[in-house]
Design a protein around this motif. Structure first.
Motif, mmCIF file in Angstrom:
data_model
loop_
_atom_site.group_PDB
_atom_site.id
_atom_site.type_symbol
_atom_site.label_atom_id
_atom_site.label_comp_id
_atom_site.label_asym_id
_atom_site.label_seq_id
_atom_site.Cartn_x
_atom_site.Cartn_y
_atom_site.Cartn_z
ATOM 1 N N VAL A 75 0.831 -1.206 0.000
ATOM 2 C CA VAL A 75 0.000 0.000 0.000
ATOM 3 C C VAL A 75 0.864 1.255 0.000
ATOM 4 C CG1 VAL A 75 -1.769 1.291 1.258
ATOM 5 C CG2 VAL A 75 -1.922 -1.198 1.108
ATOM 6 N N MET A 76 1.942 1.251 0.810
ATOM 7 C CA MET A 76 2.815 2.428 0.851
ATOM 8 C C MET A 76 3.485 2.683 -0.491
ATOM 9 S SD MET A 76 2.784 4.179 3.663
ATOM 10 C CE MET A 76 4.314 5.100 3.557
ATOM 11 N N SER A 77 3.779 1.644 -1.244
ATOM 12 C CA SER A 77 4.390 1.839 -2.566
ATOM 13 C C SER A 77 3.470 2.631 -3.483
ATOM 14 C CB SER A 77 4.723 0.484 -3.199
ATOM 15 O OG SER A 77 3.554 -0.200 -3.603
ATOM 16 N N ILE A 78 2.171 2.549 -3.238
ATOM 17 C CA ILE A 78 1.193 3.252 -4.067
ATOM 18 C C ILE A 78 0.918 4.654 -3.553
ATOM 19 C CG2 ILE A 78 -1.175 3.192 -4.960
ATOM 20 C CD1 ILE A 78 0.672 1.035 -6.113
ATOM 21 N N ILE A 79 0.734 4.809 -2.234
ATOM 22 C CA ILE A 79 0.296 6.107 -1.696
ATOM 23 C C ILE A 79 1.426 6.935 -1.091
ATOM 24 C CG2 ILE A 79 -2.004 5.186 -1.240
ATOM 25 C CD1 ILE A 79 -1.294 5.159 1.748
ATOM 26 N N GLY A 80 2.609 6.313 -0.859
ATOM 27 C CA GLY A 80 3.704 7.065 -0.253
ATOM 28 C C GLY A 80 4.976 6.260 -0.205
ATOM 29 N N PRO A 81 5.665 6.053 -1.333
ATOM 30 C CA PRO A 81 6.891 5.231 -1.355
ATOM 31 C C PRO A 81 7.880 5.686 -0.298
ATOM 32 C CG PRO A 81 6.259 5.911 -3.577
ATOM 33 C CD PRO A 81 5.378 6.676 -2.639
ATOM 34 N N ASP A 82 8.422 4.700 0.441
ATOM 35 C CA ASP A 82 9.214 5.003 1.633
ATOM 36 C C ASP A 82 10.577 4.322 1.545
ATOM 37 O OD1 ASP A 82 10.159 5.603 4.113
ATOM 38 O OD2 ASP A 82 8.619 4.527 5.225
ATOM 39 N N VAL A 83 11.640 5.115 1.581
ATOM 40 C CA VAL A 83 13.002 4.585 1.503
ATOM 41 C C VAL A 83 13.321 3.688 2.699
ATOM 42 C CG1 VAL A 83 15.444 5.224 1.405
ATOM 43 C CG2 VAL A 83 13.750 6.583 0.171
ATOM 44 N N ALA A 84 12.751 3.981 3.874
ATOM 45 C CA ALA A 84 13.007 3.172 5.066
ATOM 46 C C ALA A 84 12.264 1.842 5.026
ATOM 47 C CB ALA A 84 12.615 3.940 6.327
ATOM 48 N N MET A 85 11.275 1.723 4.161
ATOM 49 C CA MET A 85 10.483 0.504 3.995
ATOM 50 C C MET A 85 9.678 0.165 5.252
ATOM 51 S SD MET A 85 13.475 -1.637 2.059
ATOM 52 C CE MET A 85 14.723 -0.848 3.095
ATOM 53 N N CYS A 86 8.855 -0.858 5.152
ATOM 54 C CA CYS A 86 7.965 -1.253 6.243
ATOM 55 C C CYS A 86 8.409 -2.606 6.766
ATOM 56 C CB CYS A 86 6.521 -1.313 5.755
ATOM 57 S SG CYS A 86 5.918 0.220 5.005
ATOM 58 N N GLY A 87 9.093 -2.614 7.899
ATOM 59 C CA GLY A 87 9.663 -3.840 8.425
ATOM 60 C C GLY A 87 8.839 -4.461 9.528
ATOM 61 N N PRO A 88 9.171 -5.695 9.937
ATOM 62 C CA PRO A 88 8.402 -6.413 10.952
ATOM 63 C C PRO A 88 8.776 -6.093 12.389
ATOM 64 C CG PRO A 88 10.116 -7.827 10.080
ATOM 65 C CD PRO A 88 10.200 -6.540 9.306
ATOM 66 N N LEU A 89 9.878 -5.336 12.605
ATOM 67 C CA LEU A 89 10.365 -5.216 13.978
ATOM 68 C C LEU A 89 11.220 -3.967 14.161
ATOM 69 C CD1 LEU A 89 10.787 -6.681 16.786
ATOM 70 C CD2 LEU A 89 12.887 -7.622 15.805
ATOM 71 N N TRP A 90 10.993 -3.252 15.293
ATOM 72 C CA TRP A 90 11.926 -2.262 15.805
ATOM 73 C C TRP A 90 12.540 -2.927 17.036
ATOM 74 C CZ3 TRP A 90 10.396 3.441 17.424
ATOM 75 C CH2 TRP A 90 11.535 4.113 17.879
ATOM 76 N N ALA A 91 13.678 -3.569 16.839
ATOM 77 C CA ALA A 91 14.219 -4.481 17.843
ATOM 78 C C ALA A 91 14.437 -3.803 19.191
ATOM 79 C CB ALA A 91 15.522 -5.096 17.338
ATOM 80 N N ALA A 92 15.048 -2.613 19.199
ATOM 81 C CA ALA A 92 15.383 -1.953 20.460
ATOM 82 C C ALA A 92 14.136 -1.702 21.307
ATOM 83 C CB ALA A 92 16.119 -0.647 20.187
ATOM 84 N N MET A 93 13.094 -1.159 20.693
ATOM 85 C CA MET A 93 11.886 -0.845 21.457
ATOM 86 C C MET A 93 11.069 -2.090 21.760
ATOM 87 S SD MET A 93 12.279 2.187 22.202
ATOM 88 C CE MET A 93 10.864 2.015 23.275
ATOM 89 N N HIS A 94 11.110 -3.093 20.900
ATOM 90 C CA HIS A 94 10.418 -4.345 21.194
ATOM 91 C C HIS A 94 11.004 -4.982 22.450
ATOM 92 C CE1 HIS A 94 8.050 -7.886 20.457
ATOM 93 N NE2 HIS A 94 9.106 -8.662 20.266
ATOM 94 N N VAL A 95 12.323 -4.947 22.572
ATOM 95 C CA VAL A 95 12.978 -5.496 23.761
ATOM 96 C C VAL A 95 12.538 -4.721 25.004
ATOM 97 C CG1 VAL A 95 15.190 -5.751 24.934
ATOM 98 C CG2 VAL A 95 14.955 -6.447 22.544
ATOM 99 N N VAL A 96 12.475 -3.402 24.912
ATOM 100 C CA VAL A 96 12.072 -2.569 26.054
ATOM 101 C C VAL A 96 10.654 -2.907 26.496
ATOM 102 C CG1 VAL A 96 11.529 -0.210 26.751
ATOM 103 C CG2 VAL A 96 13.635 -0.677 25.502
ATOM 104 N N ILE A 97 9.725 -3.020 25.547
ATOM 105 C CA ILE A 97 8.327 -3.307 25.881
ATOM 106 C C ILE A 97 8.197 -4.697 26.485
ATOM 107 C CG2 ILE A 97 6.013 -3.617 24.927
ATOM 108 C CD1 ILE A 97 6.892 -0.706 25.008
ATOM 109 N N VAL A 98 8.855 -5.692 25.895
ATOM 110 C CA VAL A 98 8.750 -7.066 26.386
ATOM 111 C C VAL A 98 9.374 -7.190 27.771
ATOM 112 C CG1 VAL A 98 9.487 -9.455 25.991
ATOM 113 C CG2 VAL A 98 8.614 -8.099 24.100
#
Length: 453
Positions: A313-336
């Motif tokens: 969807v982002m490729s159509i409405i707002g192409p993003d160089v950072a892309m859409c990934g499955p994880l922000w590891a640093a903050m996921h560790v903090v929350i868990v």
């Protein structure tokens, strides 16, 4: 009314095929510590803006529109049953930038980004829906996988230290910020301090946010940026220009040859992000013993379908160089980690993950926050890339299973960082054929690593 969970079961949800819908105030409560942390940590999301202004020539307000759209899609993960903090595909950013930079700036370069992100999204949805994720990755020789991950890390570091790169622009700020960040995140000494001191423990839980705050002060103090000019009110993303000049609505669909040419880069990016999927599950499994009251189900296939849909969807409405990934590891560790402290600390992992991402989305709308961090977004990005470079090289080396694997991986990594994914895969296939012959896929284990003994 909030639906109560029975201990030893999953948090209530509405079933929807492979998805499990959970809404705030109905299925989970807002965890205010995580919401306010997200409110401030939106500064890291904003660090994607320099990528788009440099590569695509986007005005700041147009890039801000992309960041806000991406932020809204971050919410899909916890709302549809994926208990993680999603983020960028950080290790693959230098690979994508190098690929796009091989096209002339303007519509052709934007088409290259659109075709890459759309193909990556469709690919992820397909293997997620079919359950083939593990088979796709296992079909790639271990030496090539190792080289791709190491190469992504090297490319990230090269992006910062290349001539006239970000280090040359902010040498003092990056040196101080990165030095402190590596000490806080990776050093054994600080790990001991966290275990014995509540203040250091709190600093460690905030990830790179304290370092970003420090950079806001250091950079103008040493004359590498101006002091922030705080503006009040709400941010003003420019969606009209985004859709008219940077999407298929104004430029049309990319030609077929664009989709064909990006296939090696898509495969390289997928190898990198699949490691994030495995890491997501591993981090959640570590918390299972501490929180038997909530059964947390993590499905790699569901995660694939969600981040695949985000990229498509982002490729159509707002192409993003950072892309859409499955994880922000640093903050996921903090929350868990906070979730592991018990029901009083965080009732449900979905409350923590959701509250954090509701917070980052709120922060992106406030001009005081946006203008505060705007001068040092390049520093924040350099910090993210260098940390990711460290992690990628470490993980990539451990993917190898023999000294021959390491030798092949080193060459593949260097080719990937300097010549791109197509050359890297070609060189990797040739070297694996020459070195392993009929054992091309199996490779070897020579007990160089403890994990293989």
């Amino acid at each position: 009314m909030l639906k109560q969970r029975v201990d030893g079961q999953e948090t209530p949800y509405w079933p929807a095929g492979p998805f499990k819908i959970r809404l705030p105030f109905i299925h989970y409560k807002i965890e205010w510590p995580d919401y306010f942390q997200g409110l401030l940590m939106c500064a890291v999301d904003l660090a994607a803006i320099p990528l788009m202004t440099e590569l695509l020539g986007m005005p700041f307000e147009v890039a801000l529109a992309v960041v806000i759209l991406n932020g809204l899609f971050y919410l899909l993960h916890h709302l549809l049953g994926d208990p993680v903090i999603p983020g960028w595909i950080t290790p693959a950013i230098p690979l994508l930038m190098a690929y796009c930079a091989s096209f002339p700036e303007g519509p052709e370069r934007i088409h290259a980004l659109i075709s890459f992100q759309l193909l990556l999204g469709i690919f992820a949805i397909g293997i997620g829906a079919s359950g083939l994720a593990h088979r796709v990755v296992s079909a790639i020789p271990q030496a090539i996988k190792s080289g791709v991950i190491i190469g992504a890390g090297i490319a990230a570091v090269m992006t910062v230290f290349k001539v006239d790169g970000r280090f040359d622009t902010y040498p003092i700020t990056i040196s101080v910020a990165v030095g402190i960040a590596f000490y806080v995140i990776f050093s054994r000494h600080f790990a001991r301090l966290k275990a014995s001191n509540s203040l250091f423990n709190m600093i460690g839980k905030l990830g790179i946010f304290p370092i970003v705050v420090l950079a806001i002060v250091i950079a103008p103090t040493v004359g590498e940026t101006s002091w922030p000019e705080i503006e009040w009110g709400f941010s003003s993303p420019d969606f009209a220009t985004l859709w008219a000049e940077y999407t298929v609505f104004g430029l049309g669909m990319p030609p077929l040859e664009m989709f064909i040419s990006c296939i090696p880069t898509v495969l390289a990016a997928y190898i990198v992000l699949f490691g994030d999927v495995l890491q997501s599950r591993a981090i959640l499994q570590e918390a299972d013993n501490e929180r038997p009251d909530e059964v947390v189900e993590y499905s790699p296939d569901r995660a694939h379908m969600i981040f695949g849909a985000r990229n498509s969807v982002m490729s159509i409405i707002g192409p993003d160089v950072a892309m859409c990934g499955p994880l922000w590891a640093a903050m996921h560790v903090v929350i868990v980690e906070r979730f592991s402290q018990g029901k009083k600390a965080m009732y449900s992992i979905f409350g923590g993950a959701g509250s954090f991402r509701w917070g980052t989305n709120t922060g992106l709308l406030f001009m005081p926050i946006v203008t505060l961090v705007q001068p040092i977004l390049g520093v924040a990005l350099a910090l993210t890339l260098l940390i990711q470079g460290y992690v990628s090289v470490r993980i990539g080396v451990m993917e190898a299973r023999s000294q021959r694997d390491l030798g092949i991986a080193g060459i593949v990594a260097a080719v990937l960082a300097t010549r791109g994914a197509t050359w890297a895969f070609t060189v990797g296939v040739v070297l694996c054929l020459l070195v392993y012959g009929r054992d091309f896929f199996r490779g070897e284990k020579d007990a160089t690593f403890t994990k293989d003994q």
